[in-house]
Design a protein around this motif. Structure first.
Motif, PDB file in Angstrom:
ATOM      1  N   ARG A  93       0.851  -1.194   0.000  1.00  4.57           N
ATOM      2  CA  ARG A  93       0.000   0.000   0.000  1.00  4.57           C
ATOM      3  C   ARG A  93       0.883   1.239   0.000  1.00  4.57           C
ATOM      4  O   ARG A  93       1.852   1.331   0.750  1.00  4.57           O
ATOM      5  N   ARG A  99      -6.410  -0.250   1.765  1.00  2.39           N
ATOM      6  CA  ARG A  99      -5.920  -1.618   1.642  1.00  2.39           C
ATOM      7  C   ARG A  99      -6.701  -2.406   0.591  1.00  2.39           C
ATOM      8  O   ARG A  99      -6.153  -3.271  -0.080  1.00  2.39           O
ATOM      9  N   ASN A 132      -0.063  -7.567   2.500  1.00  3.24           N
ATOM     10  CA  ASN A 132      -1.457  -7.118   2.652  1.00  3.24           C
ATOM     11  C   ASN A 132      -2.299  -7.340   1.401  1.00  3.24           C
ATOM     12  O   ASN A 132      -1.765  -7.279   0.293  1.00  3.24           O
ATOM     13  N   LEU A 159       2.833  -7.722  14.661  1.00  3.01           N
ATOM     14  CA  LEU A 159       3.317  -6.339  14.634  1.00  3.01           C
ATOM     15  C   LEU A 159       2.331  -5.447  15.384  1.00  3.01           C
ATOM     16  O   LEU A 159       2.743  -4.604  16.198  1.00  3.01           O
ATOM     17  N   HIS A 188      -5.785  -7.390  10.194  1.00  3.63           N
ATOM     18  CA  HIS A 188      -4.626  -6.489  10.192  1.00  3.63           C
ATOM     19  C   HIS A 188      -5.000  -5.272   9.338  1.00  3.63           C
ATOM     20  O   HIS A 188      -4.586  -5.128   8.190  1.00  3.63           O
ATOM     21  N   GLY A 232       0.234   1.739  11.193  1.00  2.00           N
ATOM     22  CA  GLY A 232       0.791   1.423   9.878  1.00  2.00           C
ATOM     23  C   GLY A 232       0.717   2.634   8.954  1.00  2.00           C
ATOM     24  O   GLY A 232       1.688   2.975   8.268  1.00  2.00           O
ATOM     25  N   SER A 242       6.074   1.665   3.799  1.00  2.00           N
ATOM     26  CA  SER A 242       5.439   1.001   4.943  1.00  2.00           C
ATOM     27  C   SER A 242       6.500   0.416   5.864  1.00  2.00           C
ATOM     28  O   SER A 242       7.682   0.310   5.509  1.00  2.00           O
TER      29      SER A 242
HETATM   30  C1  LMR Z   1       1.659  -1.886   8.663  1.00  2.00           C
HETATM   31  O1  LMR Z   1       0.874  -2.286   9.529  1.00  2.00           O
HETATM   32  O2  LMR Z   1       2.680  -1.225   8.933  1.00  2.00           O
HETATM   33  C2  LMR Z   1       1.361  -2.144   7.219  1.00  2.00           C
HETATM   34  O3  LMR Z   1       0.471  -3.212   7.103  1.00  2.00           O
HETATM   35  C3  LMR Z   1       0.853  -0.905   6.595  1.00  2.00           C
HETATM   36  C4  LMR Z   1       0.226  -1.137   5.288  1.00  2.00           C
HETATM   37  O4  LMR Z   1      -0.984  -0.974   5.206  1.00  2.00           O
HETATM   38  O5  LMR Z   1       0.958  -1.526   4.338  1.00  2.00           O
END
Ligand code: LMR
Ligand code: NAD
Length: 332
Positions: A93, A99, A132, A159, A188, A232, A242
């Motif tokens: 992303r 997303r 993702n 994470l 997530h 994120g 990211s």
């Molecule tokens: C994150 O949680 O850092 C990543 O999943 C962010 C993203 O949406 O790529």
């Protein structure tokens, strides 16, 4: 006697998480300081030269535990004989993207790679999906690799779990190692529910509930939750990329605890195939609190879920059901 090497696949290995992750694996951070590893690294042809550069650096770093490196753009070669597969490859992303925008790009990748893993990975291969939309990519992988046991297919919410520990540690002003048993429920994504209702902090006078030590329910029920949910996006805004080092480190935590076990009295969050626990619909990859022993995870049962929590568990489940439907529509 020296242990046999474990073969670990990292897809998207030329990318930024891959670049942070492969040296951690080669140093024993994922599987232990006495566990030799053979790294399998997969990327796509446009990244072949960069991938070869990562291989050169792995050789140059002379990691004592690293017994071999396979760097390839051939998915069959990459998957052959692997015991652990960390699926990082995909389309990340970018700032301003939702997303869901990256869904269609990623589900077709995960369908194809599911077949390669099913046919060529070692029996009982453990799979962690990082790319993702992580839960839904893992679900697609599960659906198109029917002979891999569903308990072997997971996604990364560790994470988010670690982010929640970090926020509490800063707020209470204790080392993060003293905080435990937060829970990430669900997706997530920004609908995930970071839950501190069962979390504790180790203090000189024993373990205390996080709610008691923070003593600010308004903060815990609002700002804390949105900070973890939006972390994120905040990293993407700050770095224009990211998260990478924290994602790589958390992926190591996820596999290490799964393979080597969680400490007594401690649970972690993992995206796993729902069996209907806590009235979460079965058939989604949903993040639950789990303990691990002998290479198997188990959902922690019997936790009290209050009214606010119930709503948040259901909301993130609804998003996952929608993602599942969208993923299938992208495939047809
Ligand atoms: C994150 O949680 O850092 C990543 O999943 C962010 C993203 O949406 O790529
Ligand atoms: P990146 O763009 O730096 O790297 C991705 C790599 O995947 C690239 O090298 C790309 O060439 C490769 N790739 C693309 N298609 C591939 C395919 N079909 N097979 C193999 N490799 C392929 O991205 P990144 O920053 O390393 O992030 C990777 C993924 O992880 C993204 O989807 C990101 O959103 C996700 N992520 C998840 C979490 C989590 O907690 N679950 C956290 C951070 C990032």
């Amino acid at each position: 006697m020296a242990k046999e090497p474990v073969r670990v696949l990292v897809t998207g290995a030329a990318g930024q998480i891959g670049y942070a992750l492969v040296p951690m694996i080669a140093r024993g951070v994922m599987l232990g300081a006495d566990q030799p590893v053979i790294l399998h690294m997969l990327d796509i042809p446009p990244a072949a030269e960069a991938l070869n550069g990562v291989k050169m650096e792995l050789v140059d770093a002379a990691f004592p535990l690293l017994k071999g490196v396979v760097a390839t753009t051939d998915v069959v070669e990459a998957c052959t004989g692997v015991n652990i597969a960390v699926m990082v490859g995909g389309f990340p992303r970018k700032e301003g993207m939702e997303r869901k925008d990256v869904m269609s790009k990623n589900v077709s990748i995960y369908k194809a790679q599911a077949s390669a893993l099913e046919k060529h990975a070692a029996a009982n291969c453990k799979v962690l999906v990082v790319a993702n939309p992580a839960n839904t990519n893992a679900l697609i992988l599960k659906e198109f690799a029917p002979s891999i046991p569903e308990k072997n297919i997971t996604c990364l919410t560790r994470l988010d779990h670690n982010r929640a520990l970090g926020q509490i540690s800063e707020r209470v002003n204790v080392p993060v190692s003293e905080v435990k048993n937060v829970i990430i429920w669900g997706n997530h994504s920004s609908t995930q529910y970071p839950d501190v209702n069962h979390a504790t902090v180790k203090t000189p006078s024993g373990e205390k509930p996080v709610r008691q030590l923070v003593n600010d329910d308004a903060w815990l029920n609002a700002e804390f939750i949105t900070t973890v949910q939006q972390r994120g996006a905040a990293i993407i805004k700050a770095r224009k990329l990211s998260s990478a080092l924290s994602a790589a480190s958390s992926a190591c935590d996820h596999i290490r605890d799964w393979v080597l076990g969680t400490p007594e009295g401690t649970w972690v969050s993992m995206g796993v195939y729902s069996d209907g626990s806590y009235n979460v619909p079965a058939g989604l990859i949903y993040s639950f609190p789990v303990t691990c022993q002998n290479g198997e995870w188990k959902i922690v049962q019997g936790l009290q879920i209050d009214g606010l929590s119930r709503k948040k568990l259901d909301l993130t489940a609804e998003e996952l059901s929608e993602e599942k439907a969208l993923a299938y529509s992208c495939l047809s």
